[in-house]
Design an enzyme around this catalytic site. Structure first.
Site, mmCIF file in Angstrom:
data_model
loop_
_atom_site.group_PDB
_atom_site.id
_atom_site.type_symbol
_atom_site.label_atom_id
_atom_site.label_comp_id
_atom_site.label_asym_id
_atom_site.label_seq_id
_atom_site.Cartn_x
_atom_site.Cartn_y
_atom_site.Cartn_z
ATOM 1 C CB SER A 183 40.477 45.773 38.877
ATOM 2 O OG SER A 183 41.750 45.166 38.822
ATOM 3 C CG HIS A 189 39.961 42.299 37.226
ATOM 4 N ND1 HIS A 189 40.523 43.420 36.648
ATOM 5 C CD2 HIS A 189 38.881 41.987 36.474
ATOM 6 C CE1 HIS A 189 39.809 43.758 35.585
ATOM 7 N NE2 HIS A 189 38.802 42.908 35.465
ATOM 8 C CG ASP A 210 37.259 44.247 32.426
ATOM 9 O OD1 ASP A 210 36.595 44.151 31.380
ATOM 10 O OD2 ASP A 210 37.238 43.404 33.338
#
Length: 374
Positions: free
Chosen positions: A198, A225, A318
């Site tokens: 991310s 992301h 995540d």
């Protein structure tokens, strides 16, 4: 203490609204504003803010040039504002390469009509990147691309610098990379390499993937992301820099050696047992689109113990549940170490859950992938 922020934008309206939104948070203090890149450098040196919000298009000096100067003279976490276009994506990726930590879409309509939504996103980003490693100077620019390795000949591990050994997960936070004497990864016939990340991921992925030879034997899937408008531009950028091929994944794409498929923004990517990629609409119930857990979970179901997964820098957790499924199936999980992360969130979640088989510095991950797979 409040997070000190410098707001930089040539638009008086945008500068004022961003300052108002940030100032409404009692844990954030706007210590100054600037109207161009040159002023931003001067103010950064004088005010020493914790975070700088930066526009790109400004008179006298643009945002990317300003970021480069700031990183050289007074490294400070920078949050870039960008447009959700292909060109905006290209500019944003250049800014991240120059040293910016993260970005937000610059949407005048949202900032006028949806102040609560904008406040939540903006304040959350400011708080998160204020805790990043950028100020410590521990996150350098991407390593230069190595000389090409002929695809027809195998790429021995010795063609790269000798990789640093892994650090046991339990000591990841306490030990310095140089202090570790754990063994390097063992070779295994992996059928897939899956990498999730991310915040800080675009630069981290560039650093890892540019170390891989054109004949890298395992297919690769990437989950970053990123908004829908950005992933195609990012894949194109990586494809130009890397010896392996990189493309934005499309429904029906087949996994193959020497190819990395990047999950498209705003959607979910899964893999079936035949090595076919499935692209699904983004589920509004999920915070992340694409979601690392979704792709990792499908890889665990399809490939059992033949997956080498890597969790790189990023906020949140995540990837943790997907990594748990991979571990249950006998696959391997690596995490990036704290010192080389921009944001030590996703890798920390892996380490704290005792899911990491090894913890490596960013500079060593690409080398270890070659050692483990080639």
């Amino acid at each position: 203490m409040a997070v000190k922020v410098l707001v930089v934008d040539d638009s008086g309206f945008f500068r004022r609204r961003v300052s108002e939104i940030l100032s409404a948070d009692p844990t954030i203090q706007v210590v100054g504003t600037a109207t161009n890149g040159k002023e931003a450098i001067d103010q950064a040196l004088a005010l020493k803010p914790d975070v700088i919000t930066m526009d790109y298009e400004m008179p006298m000096m643009d945002g990317i040039t300003a970021v480069r100067h700031i990183m050289q003279r007074c490294p400070t976490p920078v949050l870039m504002f960008s447009s959700l276009t292909h060109e905006g994506a290209r500019v944003t990726l250049d800014a991240l390469d120059a040293g910016a930590v993260d970005y937000l879409p610059k949407n005048f309509e949202d900032i006028s009509r949806n102040p609560d939504k904008v406040k939540q996103m903006l304040c959350e980003k400011v708080h998160t990147i204020s805790r990043s490693n950028r100020r410590l100077g521990s996150y350098a620019r991407p390593a230069p691309v190595a000389a090409p390795v002929p695809a027809s000949s195998p790429a021995p591990a010795s063609s790269f610098a000798s990789p640093a050994p892994a650090r046991p997960a339990a000591t990841a936070r306490a030990a310095a990379p140089a202090a570790s004497h754990s063994p390097a990864p063992k070779r295994k016939p992996y059928k897939l390499v899956a990498i999730g990340t991310s915040t800080g991921g675009p630069v981290a992925l560039q650093r890892v993937l540019t170390q891989l030879p054109a004949n890298f034997p395992a297919p690769i899937v990437l989950i970053q992301h990123m908004p829908a408008a950005f992933t195609k531009a990012f894949a194109e950028r990586l494809d130009k820099l890397c010896r392996i091929n990189v493309k934005e994944a499309e429904d029906g794409d087949m996994l193959r050696p020497g190819l990395a498929l990047l999950a498209p923004g705003g959607k979910q990517m899964m893999i079936d047992g035949r090595g076919t990629v499935k692209i699904l609409p983004g589920d509004e119930r999920l915070n992340y689109k694409p979601c690392v857990d979704i792709t990792f979970g499908s890889a665990a179901k399809s490939y059992g113990d033949k997956v080498l997964s890597v969790v790189l820098t990023g906020m949140g957790a995540d990837g943790r549940e997907g990594a748990r499924l991979l571990k249950q199936g006998g696959s391997t999980v690596w995490a990036q170490d704290e010192a080389s992360c921009v944001i030590y969130g996703m890798p920390m979640a892996i380490v704290k859950a005792n899911l990491a088989d090894a913890v490596y510095s960013l500079d060593d991950i690409g080398k270890h992938l070659v050692e483990a797979c080639v």
